[in-house]
Design a protein around this motif. Structure first.
Motif, PDB file in Angstrom:
ATOM      1  N   GLN A  48      14.235  74.830  48.100  1.00 26.70           N
ATOM      2  CA  GLN A  48      13.351  75.981  48.220  1.00 26.70           C
ATOM      3  C   GLN A  48      13.092  76.606  46.842  1.00 26.70           C
ATOM      4  N   LYS A  49      14.125  76.696  46.014  1.00 24.54           N
ATOM      5  CA  LYS A  49      13.948  77.242  44.669  1.00 24.54           C
ATOM      6  C   LYS A  49      12.999  76.378  43.852  1.00 24.54           C
ATOM      7  N   CYS A  51      10.396  75.027  44.753  1.00 24.34           N
ATOM      8  CA  CYS A  51       9.004  75.324  45.073  1.00 24.34           C
ATOM      9  C   CYS A  51       8.411  76.356  44.129  1.00 24.34           C
ATOM     10  N   ALA A  52       9.246  77.242  43.638  1.00 27.82           N
ATOM     11  CA  ALA A  52       8.744  78.370  42.846  1.00 27.82           C
ATOM     12  C   ALA A  52       8.753  78.092  41.353  1.00 27.82           C
ATOM     13  N   CYS A  66      10.989  71.197  48.934  1.00 27.57           N
ATOM     14  CA  CYS A  66      10.429  71.908  50.077  1.00 27.57           C
ATOM     15  C   CYS A  66       9.311  72.832  49.626  1.00 27.57           C
ATOM     16  N   THR A  67       8.243  72.895  50.399  1.00 28.84           N
ATOM     17  CA  THR A  67       7.151  73.803  50.083  1.00 28.84           C
ATOM     18  C   THR A  67       7.528  75.228  50.497  1.00 28.84           C
ATOM     19  N   ASN A  68       6.741  76.170  50.032  1.00 27.80           N
ATOM     20  CA  ASN A  68       6.783  77.505  50.602  1.00 27.80           C
ATOM     21  C   ASN A  68       6.079  77.446  51.955  1.00 27.80           C
ATOM     22  N   GLU A  69       5.999  78.555  52.651  1.00 27.32           N
ATOM     23  CA  GLU A  69       5.325  78.568  53.942  1.00 27.32           C
ATOM     24  C   GLU A  69       3.874  78.125  53.777  1.00 27.32           C
ATOM     25  N   ARG A 165       6.668  74.541  57.089  1.00 25.61           N
ATOM     26  CA  ARG A 165       6.995  74.045  55.750  1.00 25.61           C
ATOM     27  C   ARG A 165       7.130  72.532  55.783  1.00 25.61           C
ATOM     28  N   GLU A 167       8.944  69.229  53.836  1.00 27.48           N
ATOM     29  CA  GLU A 167      10.025  68.874  52.923  1.00 27.48           C
ATOM     30  C   GLU A 167      10.171  67.356  52.814  1.00 27.48           C
TER      31      GLU A 167
END
Length: 224
Positions: A48-49, A51-52, A66-69, A165, A167
């Motif tokens: 998750q991190k 993604c940003a 993993c993508t964000n929403e 999401r 992944e």
């Protein structure tokens, strides 16, 4: 039957060429390390991190990406786009000479393709079994060895909801534990972007079609 459902995936899909997409590799990249104790499908904190943050061409996927929403699309839009990668992989990654058929023994889609991207596998032929399950939102890509036997690991493309999401990760097929994936994260991100381009275009077309429906109040229809 399983073979019948997988056969449906081989039906021709509308040709689509995403514009302005980077080359992407979804399977067969990198060596497999001893799996650490991290299991299940849930998006990992590290993924998750990821993604940003931006990633360099050499950064590995690691324990998953993993993508964000995902907004502006629904489950059907995204999963249908994911299915396109089975019989039209050249829209998502640099491959050619794609051959697909149903494996009568396993019921999986058997696929062979030549990898044309950069790296140690350039010019090699990748063979794999592919299993798709709409109910769980997962497509599994299982590499085959030179004898045609399934390898002990698989690449999973998993669509979860809610929130919606997508992944990608590598895992051990027997233990279901994640494995550190050496594939370039930038390539996986590009592949996800290709998938989302298709999904968003489908959503846009669907909304446009809905707007074109005649208004019952203006057509004299009794169904109001």
């Amino acid at each position: 039957s399983g073979a019948a459902s997988m056969a449906a995936l081989l039906m021709p899909l509308r040709p689509f060429r995403p514009r302005g997409l980077a080359q992407a590799v979804g399977i067969g990249q990198g060596a497999v390390r001893k799996p650490p104790r991290s299991s299940s499908w849930a998006p990992s904190t590290g993924a998750q991190k990821a993604c940003a943050t931006s990633c360099s061409p050499t950064d590995p996927v690691g324990m998953g990406y993993c993508t964000n929403e995902l907004k502006g699309v629904n489950f059907s839009h995204v999963f249908t786009a994911m299915l396109m990668k089975i019989n039209q992989p050249d829209h998502f990654m640099p491959v050619s000479k794609v051959v697909i058929r149903i494996d009568e023994v396993t019921g999986a889609v058997w696929r062979s393709m030549r990898y044309n991207g950069e790296g140690p596998q350039k010019g090699t032929t990748l063979r794999e079994h592919i299993y798709a399950d709409r109910s769980s939102g997962a497509i599994r890509f299982v590499p085959l060895d030179n004898a045609g036997k399934e390898e002990p690991y698989e690449v999973v493309n998993a669509l979860s909801s809610p929130p919606l999401r997508l992944e990608y990760f590598l895992r051990d097929r027997e233990t279901q534990e994640r494995i550190f994936w050496q594939a370039a994260r930038a390539d996986v991100v590009a592949e996800v972007e290709a998938t989302m381009t298709i999904a968003r275009e489908a959503a846009t077309a669907e909304r446009a079609a809905a707007c074109d429906l005649p208004d019952a109040a203006n057509t004299g229809s009794p169904w109001r």
